[in-house]
Design an enzyme around this catalytic site. Structure first.
Site, short mmCIF file in Angstrom:
data_model
loop_
_atom_site.label_atom_id
_atom_site.label_comp_id
_atom_site.label_asym_id
_atom_site.label_seq_id
_atom_site.Cartn_x
_atom_site.Cartn_y
_atom_site.Cartn_z
CB CYS A 30 -1.12 0.00 1.30
SG CYS A 30 -2.23 0.83 1.17
CG ASP B 74 -3.66 -0.49 10.00
OD1 ASP B 74 -2.76 -0.96 10.60
OD2 ASP B 74 -4.00 0.56 9.66
O1 LIG Z 1 -0.33 4.94 4.62
C1 LIG Z 1 -1.15 5.81 4.96
O2 LIG Z 1 -0.45 7.03 4.86
C2 LIG Z 1 -2.59 5.78 5.36
C3 LIG Z 1 -3.14 7.08 5.56
C4 LIG Z 1 -4.60 6.82 5.82
C5 LIG Z 1 -5.11 5.77 5.98
C6 LIG Z 1 -4.52 4.56 5.67
C7 LIG Z 1 -3.30 4.45 5.58
N1 LIG Z 1 -2.39 3.46 5.39
C8 LIG Z 1 -2.65 2.08 5.77
O3 LIG Z 1 -1.94 1.60 6.82
C9 LIG Z 1 -1.96 0.38 6.92
C10 LIG Z 1 -0.69 -0.26 7.31
O4 LIG Z 1 0.49 0.50 7.30
P1 LIG Z 1 1.94 0.33 7.89
O5 LIG Z 1 2.41 -1.12 7.29
O6 LIG Z 1 1.85 0.21 9.43
O7 LIG Z 1 2.84 1.40 7.47
C11 LIG Z 1 -2.07 -0.28 5.44
O8 LIG Z 1 -3.53 -0.89 5.26
C12 LIG Z 1 -2.35 1.07 4.68
O9 LIG Z 1 -3.35 0.59 3.73
#
Ligand SMILES: O=C(O)c1ccccc1N[C@@H]1O[C@H](COP(=O)(O)O)[C@@H](O)[C@H]1O
Length: 216
Positions: free
Chosen positions: A6, A130
């Site tokens: 992502c 998440d």
């Molecule tokens: O990544 C972003 O900036 C974000 C912003 C707003 C909503 C979701 C976002 N990201 C999501 O976060 C999770 C996990 O991230 P990480 O691997 O802990 O960095 C993932 O599902 C992104 O879609």
């Protein structure tokens, strides 16, 4: 095991990561995120991707009108609802866009968060669990307490997110048994810029083969 990467912002990285064998690519449509990418730029990328890759627009608390515009302008196959969207809102999205997959993200703060899961199941394609962070909606790079999922049976497909890395992915899967995993900052050089070496390390740790060549 589905793998979603992502926070893509660059076409050449999206194409390269798709060729490496990931199942889904996510694009952040939340303007406050450092990974934000506007819908026309998403469309320019998605048209270069193989049909087999699930393309996902990540949004937070959108109106139906905003979703309508996003879906039509960005050429995506799924929306990831990453805010405080209710089951009733998910139902409305399902009714309006039967051809669009719905991924509802729940940011797990405590066991109480998980109690809402059954209310969402009829209206979503899958859930995404998440980490909760008081200031950030996502992309936190922090895992939540996976022990909260012990003894929990989730009656629909679901993916795990939050602080997953090439180093901890196997432990995350062994401990929680998700249908897929979703990573952003764990495979990044900086917000929105992916580290292809770390994506390769992730896929190697998971035993995922690169796609055969039709799209290379
Ligand atoms: O990544 C972003 O900036 C974000 C912003 C707003 C909503 C979701 C976002 N990201 C999501 O976060 C999770 C996990 O991230 P990480 O691997 O802990 O960095 C993932 O599902 C992104 O879609």
């Amino acid at each position: 095991m589905a793998v979603k990467i992502c926070g893509l912002t660059r076409a050449e990285q999206a194409v390269a990561i798709a060729q490496m064998g990931v199942s889904a690519l996510g694009f952040i449509c939340v303007p406050s995120s450092p990974r934000y990418i506007p819908p026309p730029a998403i469309a320019a990328i998605t048209q270069q991707l193989p049909e087999t890759v699930l393309t996902v627009a990540v949004v937070a608390n959108p109106t139906l009108e905003a979703l309508d515009s996003l879906i039509h302008r960005s050429n995506i196959k799924a929306v990831q609802l990453h805010g405080h969207e209710s089951p009733a809102f998910c139902q409305q999205v399902q009714q309006h866009y039967p051809h669009v997959q719905i991924i509802k993200a729940l940011r797990v703060k405590s066991k109480d968060t998980l109690e809402s899961i059954p209310h969402y199941i009829p209206y979503v394609t899958r859930l995404l669990l998440d980490a909760y962070h008081p200031q950030q909606l996502g992309g936190t790079g922090t895992p939540f307490d996976w022990r909260l999922l012990q003894h929990l049976s989730i009656a629909c497909p679901w993916w795990l997110a939050g602080g997953i890395t090439p180093e901890n992915c196997r432990q995350a899967i062994a401990q929680t048994h998700p249908h897929g995993i979703d990573l952003s900052s764990g495979v990044e050089v900086s917000p929105g810029i992916k580290d292809l070496g770390r994506v390769a390390a992730l896929l190697k740790a998971l035993g995922v083969d690169a796609n055969p060549t039709p799209h290379s």
